[in-house]
Scaffold this active site. Structure first.
Site, short mmCIF file in Angstrom:
data_model
loop_
_atom_site.label_atom_id
_atom_site.label_comp_id
_atom_site.label_asym_id
_atom_site.label_seq_id
_atom_site.Cartn_x
_atom_site.Cartn_y
_atom_site.Cartn_z
N GLY A 108 -1.66 5.75 -2.24
CA GLY A 108 -2.92 5.16 -2.70
C GLY A 108 -3.09 5.23 -4.21
O GLY A 108 -4.20 5.43 -4.71
N ALA A 114 -0.83 -2.81 -9.30
CA ALA A 114 0.45 -2.91 -10.02
C ALA A 114 1.14 -4.22 -9.68
O ALA A 114 1.72 -4.87 -10.56
CB ALA A 114 1.35 -1.72 -9.67
N ASP A 155 -8.30 -0.09 -12.01
CA ASP A 155 -6.89 0.17 -11.66
C ASP A 155 -5.99 -0.90 -12.29
O ASP A 155 -4.90 -0.61 -12.78
CB ASP A 155 -6.71 0.23 -10.13
CG ASP A 155 -7.40 -0.90 -9.39
OD1 ASP A 155 -8.07 -1.75 -10.04
OD2 ASP A 155 -7.28 -0.95 -8.15
O1 PMV Z 1 -8.60 4.49 -4.07
P1 PMV Z 1 -8.21 3.96 -5.41
O2 PMV Z 1 -7.26 4.86 -6.11
O3 PMV Z 1 -7.75 2.53 -5.33
O4 PMV Z 1 -9.52 3.97 -6.30
C1 PMV Z 1 -10.71 3.29 -5.98
C2 PMV Z 1 -11.74 3.55 -7.04
C3 PMV Z 1 -13.12 2.99 -6.76
O5 PMV Z 1 -13.92 3.27 -7.91
C4 PMV Z 1 -13.75 3.66 -5.56
C5 PMV Z 1 -13.07 1.48 -6.52
C6 PMV Z 1 -12.82 0.65 -7.74
O6 PMV Z 1 -12.49 -0.54 -7.56
O7 PMV Z 1 -12.96 1.13 -8.88
#
Ligand code: PMV
Length: 323
Positions: A108, A114, A155
């Site tokens: 995760g 990516a 991300d």
């Molecule tokens: O679960 P991950 O690592 O993809 O992180 C999600 C982070 C959130 O803030 C909950 C969602 C987002 O799009 O920023």
């Protein structure tokens, strides 16, 4: 002639969930990468080979690549990226795209962001379009929204820009590179895969049911991001660790903690870590530990067979051309 590009995975340091509600966060790219090879073809077909997500010789006419985006369909993020690119930069013929990941999807740590970042950057290189990082972020955000209708884009920013970023999910989305050297971070897989989208929905529903309670929690998370930005700029690990601990407590309050993540975090603190928290949406995936204790991985792995220290480092390079 084809080309190969790559993009890094990422970890949320602070501000996850709060960033979704027009907020801010701190995110770091990690040195585990996903590569994408792209080649043009005469026939107007999109061919995808992505063994990590069990796609072998997947084919779709170029005219149909925007049909039925679904996050459960492994071809969706590549198709939506190609569609968004083609709308800005039309081309004849088809494409053959193959991907290879250095990290497992269940960690995760950002395989979808990516793959979107690398596909768009790769297309931009292949067609000499030279889109800026800012434009790639804009296009990638659009590609992700078409598939999952939510997400802050943080991300994606990490995958494109690399490094450690202060990210603002406001109009216009802004990215500030933070000066970080030797961030002493240990990454631990909790042993369980979680769906980001499900947890983002659950937090949204909790906020709808209890806005007077959840909105102040989100406000505090945003204050933590601001203080964390200062602490990281000063390499003040004591303060940054305190802020990680508080953010974890607030994520627990939002209902996204799990027993495995909670055990990792508490054990790491008992072992003297400056800070420990879950990273990302929660429900599983990874925890991050801020510590200079070289034995922390073994201490945590000894708790349970599913827990694994990942050999990855923060503050890695963003999208880049490989060949
Ligand atoms: O679960 P991950 O690592 O993809 O992180 C999600 C982070 C959130 O803030 C909950 C969602 C987002 O799009 O920023």
């Amino acid at each position: 002639m084809g080309i190969t590009v790559s993009a890094p995975a990422k970890l949320f340091l602070l501000g996850e969930h709060a960033v979704v509600f027009d907020g801010t966060c701190i995110v770091t790219a990690v040195n585990s990468r996903l590569s994408v090879s792209l080649e043009r073809s005469d026939e107007a077909l999109l061919t995808i080979n992505a063994p990590d997500v069990r796609l072998t010789n997947y084919q779709k006419p170029m005219s149909a690549i925007s049909e039925q985006f679904d996050k459960a369909d492994a071809s969706s993020f590549i198709r939506s990226s190609v569609a968004v690119f083609a709308e800005r930069c039309a081309f004849d013929g088809g494409l053959s795209i193959s991907t290879r990941s250095e990290f497992k999807r269940e960690y995760g740590i950002g395989s979808s962001s990516a793959v979107v970042a690398a596909t768009l950057f790769g297309l931009s290189q292949l067609f000499g379009a030279e889109f800026s990082h800012e434009e790639l972020l804009h296009m990638g955000f659009e590609a992700i929204q078409r598939v999952q209708q939510l997400g802050s884009g943080a991300d994606l920013a990490a995958a494109i820009y690399g490094g450690t970023l202060y990210y603002e999910n406001r109009s216009p989305r802004t990215v500030v590179a933070l000066p970080v050297e030797n961030l002493p971070l240990v990454v631990i897989y909790s042993g369980y895969k979680a769906s980001t989208v499900d947890y983002v929905w659950e937090v949204g529903k909790l906020r709808d049911r209890h806005p007077e309670v959840i909105n102040p929690i989100i406000e505090v998370m945003l204050t933590i991001v601001e203080q964390g930005r200062l602490a990281i700029e000063e390499a003040n690990w004591q303060t940054f660790g305190d802020l990680m601990n508080i953010q974890h407590g607030l994520l627990h309050a939002l209902g996204v903690d799990t027993s495995s993540l909670a055990h990792i975090v508490l054990r790491a603190r008992e072992a003297g870590a400056w800070g420990a928290k879950l990273s990302g949406a929660g429900g599983g995936d990874c925890a991050i530990i801020l510590t200079d204790n070289p034995h922390i991985g073994t201490i945590l792995e000894d708790m349970n067979d599913r827990i694994a220290k990942l050999d990855i480092q923060p503050n890695a390079e963003g999208v880049r051309l490989e060949i």
